[in-house]
Design a protein around this motif. Sequence first.
Motif, PDB file in Angstrom:
ATOM      1  N   LEU A 150       0.828  -1.209   0.000  1.00 51.19           N
ATOM      2  CA  LEU A 150       0.000   0.000   0.000  1.00 51.19           C
ATOM      3  C   LEU A 150       0.864   1.261   0.000  1.00 51.19           C
ATOM      4  CD1 LEU A 150      -2.919  -1.072   2.376  1.00 51.19           C
ATOM      5  CD2 LEU A 150      -2.908  -0.907  -0.123  1.00 51.19           C
ATOM      6  N   ARG A 151       1.954   1.226   0.729  1.00 49.58           N
ATOM      7  CA  ARG A 151       2.817   2.407   0.811  1.00 49.58           C
ATOM      8  C   ARG A 151       3.418   2.721  -0.573  1.00 49.58           C
ATOM      9  NH1 ARG A 151       7.995   2.197   2.185  1.00 49.58           N
ATOM     10  NH2 ARG A 151       7.788   0.214   3.286  1.00 49.58           N
ATOM     11  N   ILE A 152       3.936   1.696  -1.234  1.00 45.84           N
ATOM     12  CA  ILE A 152       4.588   1.957  -2.526  1.00 45.84           C
ATOM     13  C   ILE A 152       3.540   2.308  -3.595  1.00 45.84           C
ATOM     14  CG2 ILE A 152       6.092   0.976  -4.290  1.00 45.84           C
ATOM     15  CD1 ILE A 152       7.074  -0.849  -1.841  1.00 45.84           C
TER      16      ILE A 152
ATOM     17  N   GLN B 125       0.997   8.611  -7.648  1.00 44.40           N
ATOM     18  CA  GLN B 125       1.293  10.046  -7.793  1.00 44.40           C
ATOM     19  C   GLN B 125       2.134  10.338  -9.033  1.00 44.40           C
ATOM     20  OE1 GLN B 125       0.151  12.143  -5.476  1.00 44.40           O
ATOM     21  NE2 GLN B 125      -0.321  10.771  -3.768  1.00 44.40           N
ATOM     22  N   THR B 126       2.857   9.316  -9.487  1.00 40.70           N
ATOM     23  CA  THR B 126       3.741   9.531 -10.635  1.00 40.70           C
ATOM     24  C   THR B 126       3.000   9.364 -11.968  1.00 40.70           C
ATOM     25  OG1 THR B 126       4.415   7.220 -10.859  1.00 40.70           O
ATOM     26  CG2 THR B 126       5.668   8.562  -9.301  1.00 40.70           C
TER      27      THR B 126
ATOM     28  N   GLY C 194      -5.395   4.795 -15.042  1.00 39.21           N
ATOM     29  CA  GLY C 194      -5.198   4.039 -13.803  1.00 39.21           C
ATOM     30  C   GLY C 194      -5.661   4.798 -12.576  1.00 39.21           C
ATOM     31  N   ARG C 195      -5.874   6.083 -12.755  1.00 37.46           N
ATOM     32  CA  ARG C 195      -6.310   6.889 -11.617  1.00 37.46           C
ATOM     33  C   ARG C 195      -7.820   6.878 -11.515  1.00 37.46           C
ATOM     34  NH1 ARG C 195      -3.225  12.649 -11.385  1.00 37.46           N
ATOM     35  NH2 ARG C 195      -1.210  11.911 -10.643  1.00 37.46           N
ATOM     36  N   ALA C 196      -8.280   6.807 -10.289  1.00 41.10           N
ATOM     37  CA  ALA C 196      -9.720   6.855 -10.069  1.00 41.10           C
ATOM     38  C   ALA C 196     -10.247   8.179 -10.594  1.00 41.10           C
ATOM     39  CB  ALA C 196     -10.012   6.732  -8.583  1.00 41.10           C
TER      40      ALA C 196
ATOM     41  N   THR D 287      -8.467  13.489  -6.991  1.00 48.07           N
ATOM     42  CA  THR D 287      -7.842  14.763  -7.359  1.00 48.07           C
ATOM     43  C   THR D 287      -6.608  14.953  -6.496  1.00 48.07           C
ATOM     44  OG1 THR D 287      -9.484  15.746  -5.899  1.00 48.07           O
ATOM     45  CG2 THR D 287      -9.786  16.078  -8.269  1.00 48.07           C
ATOM     46  N   PRO D 288      -5.528  15.444  -7.066  1.00 45.98           N
ATOM     47  CA  PRO D 288      -4.282  15.568  -6.330  1.00 45.98           C
ATOM     48  C   PRO D 288      -4.381  16.642  -5.241  1.00 45.98           C
ATOM     49  CG  PRO D 288      -4.035  16.443  -8.558  1.00 45.98           C
ATOM     50  CD  PRO D 288      -5.397  15.839  -8.475  1.00 45.98           C
TER      51      PRO D 288
END
Length: 376
Positions: free
Chosen positions: A353-355, A361-362, A369-371, A375-376
Amino acid sequence: MTDAPDIAPAPVRIRPEIAALPPYRQGKQAGADAFKLSSNENPFDPLPGVVDAVQAATALNRYPDATATRLRQRLAARFGVQPDGVHIGAGSVSILAQLMLAVSGPGDEVVYAWRSFEAYPGLALIAGATPVEVPLDADARHDLPAMAAAVTDRTRAIIVCSPNNPTGPIVTRAAFEEFLAVVPGDVLVILDEAYAEFVTDPDAVDGMRVLGLGDHPNVVVLRTFSKAFGLAGLRVGYAVGNRRILDAARSTSIPLSVTAQAEEAALASLAAESELLERVRLLTARRDVVVAGLREAGWRVPDAQGNFVWLPAGAESMDAAAAFEEEGLIVRPFAGDGVRISIGEEDSVEKVLRIAASVVQTLPEGHSGRALAWTP
Ligand SMILES: *Cc1c(COP(=O)(O)O)cnc(C)c1O
């Protein structure tokens, strides 16, 4: 003699469709302190009773029972079928190969979803048949109407993988029934349920139930002892279905490939089923924690019903896998598509989960692949 350089062709004539296949190279072996989450293996050690059963099978000078009669009888009793309606293979992948050879050859077509299990295209090609790949839908599920529409009079087999490896979603019982209603009855439908024991969705198709209804004798169900039962190293899987279809698979099989040790281990696993299924419950609970955590971190993770999760990292998949590997997690990337991560040891969860949270973010803005809600 020195080895020829890698680029030199084979010194003999190889069938062109075989020469064109990428050669099999074993995935990365995990270092001592790494977690190997790349092959959907069971992280638990074999139960003591299973190890004892293997150790007691010491007649290594004798060939095994050619059809693994005791295991067939045991499975037949369990599923309420005749022993000839069960066929044992050295892993269910070998039964897939037997079925491909039994029903298809040059000029014939084998239909399956894509992306799905990486063995399917090679097995169809080796039989001489033409693979026909039908894209998964936007939720990484089988598009069964499209698969039915891809059937021609050359189609000899259709493979349906539920839950789908590597993306995770199941096929529903209702969708499978509708599909069978339109597929010609003389086309073999293989329902690959390698991960059946991990399924928690009550709407999922259950191959044994489909067979029990008896309406579709063209369906063969494949299951394995490699995943939930934790016997990947011993190679044992099985098919349940019409006796005449399984006879054809028996005819194309390499005789005596299922060892006595594998048969004994499978019998012992069935005897210890409640303990094994308790472990499966731990793994499915762990899976659901991982899925929830990944979604919270911003990943668009499809429904996960096996012992693995899918990160649709697309063009970033190889980089994403490298980021996991640097931190001691061996995962399985599929170039251009995504990364599959098996549910392993409890201590691997926090690391995954951490990685994953830093990898998401990259991903470039607007990456699939992003939901969508992220939103960042
Ligand atoms: C793992 C797997 C199998 C079974 O492999 P065997 O070890 O050969 O029994 C079959 N189908 C799928 C989709 C799998 O992921």
